[in-house]
Design a protein around this motif. Structure first.
Motif, PDB file in Angstrom:
ATOM      1  N   VAL A  63       0.808  28.266   8.616  1.00  0.00           N
ATOM      2  CA  VAL A  63       0.275  27.017   9.135  1.00  0.00           C
ATOM      3  C   VAL A  63       0.612  25.919   8.139  1.00  0.00           C
ATOM      4  O   VAL A  63       0.578  26.145   6.926  1.00  0.00           O
ATOM      5  CB  VAL A  63      -1.260  27.112   9.338  1.00  0.00           C
ATOM      6  N   THR A  64       0.929  24.736   8.650  1.00  0.00           N
ATOM      7  CA  THR A  64       1.302  23.618   7.787  1.00  0.00           C
ATOM      8  C   THR A  64       0.264  22.507   7.900  1.00  0.00           C
ATOM      9  O   THR A  64      -0.184  22.169   8.994  1.00  0.00           O
ATOM     10  CB  THR A  64       2.704  23.087   8.169  1.00  0.00           C
ATOM     11  N   TYR A  65      -0.098  21.957   6.747  1.00  0.00           N
ATOM     12  CA  TYR A  65      -1.046  20.853   6.669  1.00  0.00           C
ATOM     13  C   TYR A  65      -0.442  19.712   5.853  1.00  0.00           C
ATOM     14  O   TYR A  65       0.454  19.929   5.037  1.00  0.00           O
ATOM     15  CB  TYR A  65      -2.348  21.294   5.975  1.00  0.00           C
ATOM     16  N   SER A  66      -0.969  18.531   6.074  1.00  0.00           N
ATOM     17  CA  SER A  66      -0.594  17.358   5.295  1.00  0.00           C
ATOM     18  C   SER A  66      -1.876  16.691   4.803  1.00  0.00           C
ATOM     19  O   SER A  66      -2.829  16.538   5.574  1.00  0.00           O
ATOM     20  CB  SER A  66       0.198  16.378   6.167  1.00  0.00           C
ATOM     21  N   VAL A  67      -1.889  16.346   3.526  1.00  0.00           N
ATOM     22  CA  VAL A  67      -2.993  15.542   2.990  1.00  0.00           C
ATOM     23  C   VAL A  67      -2.386  14.206   2.592  1.00  0.00           C
ATOM     24  O   VAL A  67      -1.424  14.151   1.824  1.00  0.00           O
ATOM     25  CB  VAL A  67      -3.674  16.199   1.770  1.00  0.00           C
ATOM     26  N   GLN A  68      -2.948  13.140   3.139  1.00  0.00           N
ATOM     27  CA  GLN A  68      -2.461  11.796   2.844  1.00  0.00           C
ATOM     28  C   GLN A  68      -3.510  11.052   2.026  1.00  0.00           C
ATOM     29  O   GLN A  68      -4.621  10.833   2.502  1.00  0.00           O
ATOM     30  CB  GLN A  68      -2.156  11.038   4.133  1.00  0.00           C
ATOM     31  N   TYR A  69      -3.122  10.726   0.807  1.00  0.00           N
ATOM     32  CA  TYR A  69      -4.002   9.989  -0.106  1.00  0.00           C
ATOM     33  C   TYR A  69      -3.537   8.540  -0.142  1.00  0.00           C
ATOM     34  O   TYR A  69      -2.370   8.271  -0.423  1.00  0.00           O
ATOM     35  CB  TYR A  69      -3.920  10.564  -1.529  1.00  0.00           C
TER      36      TYR A  69
ATOM     37  N   MET B  56       0.849  -1.174   0.000  1.00  0.00           N
ATOM     38  CA  MET B  56       0.000   0.000   0.000  1.00  0.00           C
ATOM     39  C   MET B  56       0.894   1.237   0.000  1.00  0.00           C
ATOM     40  O   MET B  56       1.850   1.323   0.748  1.00  0.00           O
ATOM     41  CB  MET B  56      -0.894  -0.028   1.240  1.00  0.00           C
ATOM     42  N   ILE B  57       0.542   2.214  -0.818  1.00  0.00           N
ATOM     43  CA  ILE B  57       1.311   3.443  -0.948  1.00  0.00           C
ATOM     44  C   ILE B  57       0.449   4.626  -0.495  1.00  0.00           C
ATOM     45  O   ILE B  57      -0.722   4.744  -0.883  1.00  0.00           O
ATOM     46  CB  ILE B  57       1.751   3.680  -2.415  1.00  0.00           C
ATOM     47  N   ILE B  58       1.045   5.496   0.312  1.00  0.00           N
ATOM     48  CA  ILE B  58       0.394   6.744   0.691  1.00  0.00           C
ATOM     49  C   ILE B  58       1.135   7.870  -0.023  1.00  0.00           C
ATOM     50  O   ILE B  58       2.357   7.970   0.050  1.00  0.00           O
ATOM     51  CB  ILE B  58       0.417   6.964   2.210  1.00  0.00           C
ATOM     52  N   TYR B  59       0.379   8.676  -0.726  1.00  0.00           N
ATOM     53  CA  TYR B  59       0.900   9.868  -1.395  1.00  0.00           C
ATOM     54  C   TYR B  59       0.626  11.039  -0.462  1.00  0.00           C
ATOM     55  O   TYR B  59      -0.527  11.379  -0.196  1.00  0.00           O
ATOM     56  CB  TYR B  59       0.191  10.025  -2.740  1.00  0.00           C
TER      57      TYR B  59
ATOM     58  N   GLU C  17       5.398   3.968   2.000  1.00  0.00           N
ATOM     59  CA  GLU C  17       4.964   2.582   1.835  1.00  0.00           C
ATOM     60  C   GLU C  17       4.484   2.064   3.183  1.00  0.00           C
ATOM     61  O   GLU C  17       5.222   2.102   4.175  1.00  0.00           O
ATOM     62  CB  GLU C  17       6.097   1.706   1.325  1.00  0.00           C
ATOM     63  N   VAL C  18       3.245   1.597   3.235  1.00  0.00           N
ATOM     64  CA  VAL C  18       2.703   1.030   4.464  1.00  0.00           C
ATOM     65  C   VAL C  18       3.276  -0.381   4.613  1.00  0.00           C
ATOM     66  O   VAL C  18       3.081  -1.231   3.744  1.00  0.00           O
ATOM     67  CB  VAL C  18       1.156   0.988   4.437  1.00  0.00           C
TER      68      VAL C  18
END
Length: 107
Positions: free
Chosen positions: A52-58, A1-4, A97-98
């Motif tokens: 401010v910092t954000y993260s989006v994990q797809y 599984m891949i997280i972008y 990579e999970v």
């Protein structure tokens, strides 16, 4: 599984506008069909200048799905944000990579 993972530092002057925009943008990325879910998170760091910092994990369906996203959709979707916010948003992208997943179950 891949997280972008897309991590973005948002200038204080456009924070509220960007946050509203990203909440509408994420469904467009998911609509490409390459990802199964997304999480929007705030990075808990203090910036004395107020950014401010954000993260989006797809979560990508597969390595092939992510490669297809890069080839067919990524540039177009990135350009939308750049046209609106210019250099007031600085982003960088990483692939994760999970290896294993764990959870706690309560009775």
């Amino acid at each position: 599984m891949i997280i972008y993972n897309v991590t973005s530092n948002i200038h204080a002057s456009i924070h509220d506008q960007w946050l509203a925009w990203i909440k509408e943008h994420i469904p467009h990325v998911l609509a490409t069909g390459h990802f199964t879910e997304a999480k929007l998170t705030k990075v808990l760091v203090h910036d004395p200048e107020g950014s401010v910092t954000y993260s989006v994990q797809y979560r990508a369906k597969s390595r092939e799905a992510l490669e297809s996203y890069y080839k067919n959709d990524a540039d177009k979707l990135r350009d939308v944000g750049f046209q609106i916010f210019g250099d007031k948003v600085l982003s960088f992208r990483t692939e994760l990579e999970v290896i294993d997943e764990y959870s706690v179950k309560f009775n």
